[in-house]
Design an enzyme around this catalytic site. Structure first.
Site, PDB file in Angstrom:
ATOM      1  N   LYS A  48     -32.164  -3.285  23.964  1.00  0.00           N
ATOM      2  CA  LYS A  48     -32.835  -2.310  24.832  1.00  0.00           C
ATOM      3  C   LYS A  48     -32.052  -1.022  25.074  1.00  0.00           C
ATOM      4  O   LYS A  48     -32.215  -0.359  26.091  1.00  0.00           O
ATOM      5  CB  LYS A  48     -33.241  -2.942  26.192  1.00  0.00           C
ATOM      6  N   HIS A 108     -27.372  -6.817  16.884  1.00  0.00           N
ATOM      7  CA  HIS A 108     -27.082  -6.733  18.323  1.00  0.00           C
ATOM      8  C   HIS A 108     -25.789  -7.499  18.637  1.00  0.00           C
ATOM      9  O   HIS A 108     -25.459  -7.698  19.796  1.00  0.00           O
ATOM     10  CB  HIS A 108     -28.188  -7.395  19.142  1.00  0.00           C
ATOM     11  N   SER A 138     -34.885  -2.182  31.421  1.00  0.00           N
ATOM     12  CA  SER A 138     -35.645  -2.254  30.186  1.00  0.00           C
ATOM     13  C   SER A 138     -35.699  -3.696  29.659  1.00  0.00           C
ATOM     14  O   SER A 138     -36.746  -4.177  29.214  1.00  0.00           O
ATOM     15  CB  SER A 138     -34.997  -1.326  29.151  1.00  0.00           C
TER      16      SER A 138
END
Ligand code: A3P
Length: 342
Positions: A48, A108, A138
């Site tokens: 995010k 990630h 988010s």
């Protein structure tokens, strides 16, 4: 097929203390032995933080601003997501193996879980960081709509889960700190979501300028971020006139990092095509083709708000202070400087 509804498979498991989706943990051996190549470029983000945005920017640069070429595939399929696993679909590793070089990949993963061959091959890393408060907001909305991640619970509950690093891909603090700390030792371009936002929303210079820009221009952008006010209304005779407010600063940095030399008109086009509004309406980006059983966009859209400072609509004053305090502790000695509002 995914189990959804009651009993859905959303439990996270851990690898060295970092929670990850079960299918990723099951495939861990394949991920760790991934063979990077020296000309790989890896897009690295905490979830995010603007992954989709930087992917579109990178792809537009790679395709020399050709919008149609960027429509060739869904954004989530353009750059293999190395740790991704959702059997029976091919894994991220398999997709990367099938991709011709030079490859652009994404992850990630925090530094300590990255497949070692990325370090061994001295690959290029493009990291995008987003301030912790907006990132938490988010992620909260993303977990509400994403049916294959755990239910976030109430905002109050999620606040605790997030600050304790009990979300997929672990602690925001560890992630940002880890990537920031290896910055001097590897080829890393470290960018901030807030800078790209400032740029894309900033005042637009209408003239396309042309000509060669000097490296000072790049430094100008950095000092703008560090608190220099943009010289929006400076007089054209001012020698610094066109640099701190240049709307294309961050995109130009990415292009330079990728070794691409693009015309000013192409950079202008990339700025326009990667705005939140444009990307939100683009079916190759907005996840409108992802089934509701995976992403329920009636709960919260994938392209949600795209702003800096939405945290103010979610955090209580007490939560904000608590996070500031925690930030000071966790990021002590880290000379990183986030912008929390524009
Ligand atoms: P919000 O939930 O605050 O709106 P990721 O791609 O890493 O999952 O990050 C998603 C976040 O980036 C979302 O934040 C999304 O709206 C925002 N985003 C995506 N494209 C953007 C753009 N072109 N401009 C600004 N923000 C964007």
């Amino acid at each position: 097929a995914l189990a959804t509804g009651p009993g859905k498979q959303t439990q996270l498991r851990e690898v060295e203390g970092v929670p990850l989706q079960a299918a990723i943990v099951d495939n861990w051996g394949q991920i760790q032995s991934f063979e990077a190549k020296p000309d790989d470029l890896l897009i690295c983000t905490y979830p995010k933080s603007g992954t989709t945005w930087i992917q579109e920017i990178v792809d537009m640069i790679e395709q020399n601003g050709d919008v149609e070429k960027c429509q060739r595939a869904l954004i989530q399929h353009r750059h293999p997501f190395i740790e991704w696993a959702r059997p029976p679909q091919p894994s991220g590793v398999e997709k990367a193996q099938a991709m011709p070089s030079p490859r652009i990949l994404r992850t990630h993963l925090p530094t300590r879980l990255l497949p070692p061959s990325f370090w061994e091959n001295n690959c290029k890393f493009l990291y995008v960081a987003r301030n912790v408060k907006d990132c938490m907001v988010s992620y909260y909305h993303f977990q509400r709509m994403n049916q294959v991640l755990p239910d976030p619970g109430t905002w109050e509950e999620y606040f605790e889960t997030f600050i304790n690093g009990k979300v997929a891909w672990g602690s925001w603090f560890e992630h940002v700190k880890g990537w920031w700390e290896v910055k001097g030792r590897y080829q890393i371009l470290f960018l901030f979501y807030e800078d790209i936002k400032k740029v894309s929303e900033g005042p637009f210079t209408t003239s396309s300028g042309g000509g060669q820009r000097t490296p000072r221009l790049i430094e100008g952008c950095i000092s703008w971020r560090q608190g220099m006010s943009p010289r929006i209304h400076s007089h054209p005779s001012d020698p610094l006139h066109s640099y701190p407010q240049d709307p294309k600063c961050e995109i130009r940095k990415v292009a330079q990092f990728m070794g691409k030399h693009l015309d000013e008109t192409v950079l202008d086009k990339i700025v326009q095509e990667t705005s939140f509004e444009k990307m939100k309406d683009n079916p190759m980006i907005n996840r409108s083709t992802v089934p509701k059983s995976i992403m329920d966009q009636s709960i919260s859209p994938f392209m949600r708000k795209g702003t800096v400072g939405d945290w103010k609509n979610h955090f209580t004053v007490a939560q904000s202070h608590r996070l500031d305090e925690l930030y000071r502790k966790k990021m002590e000695g880290v000379s990183i400087d986030f912008c929390l509002e524009l």
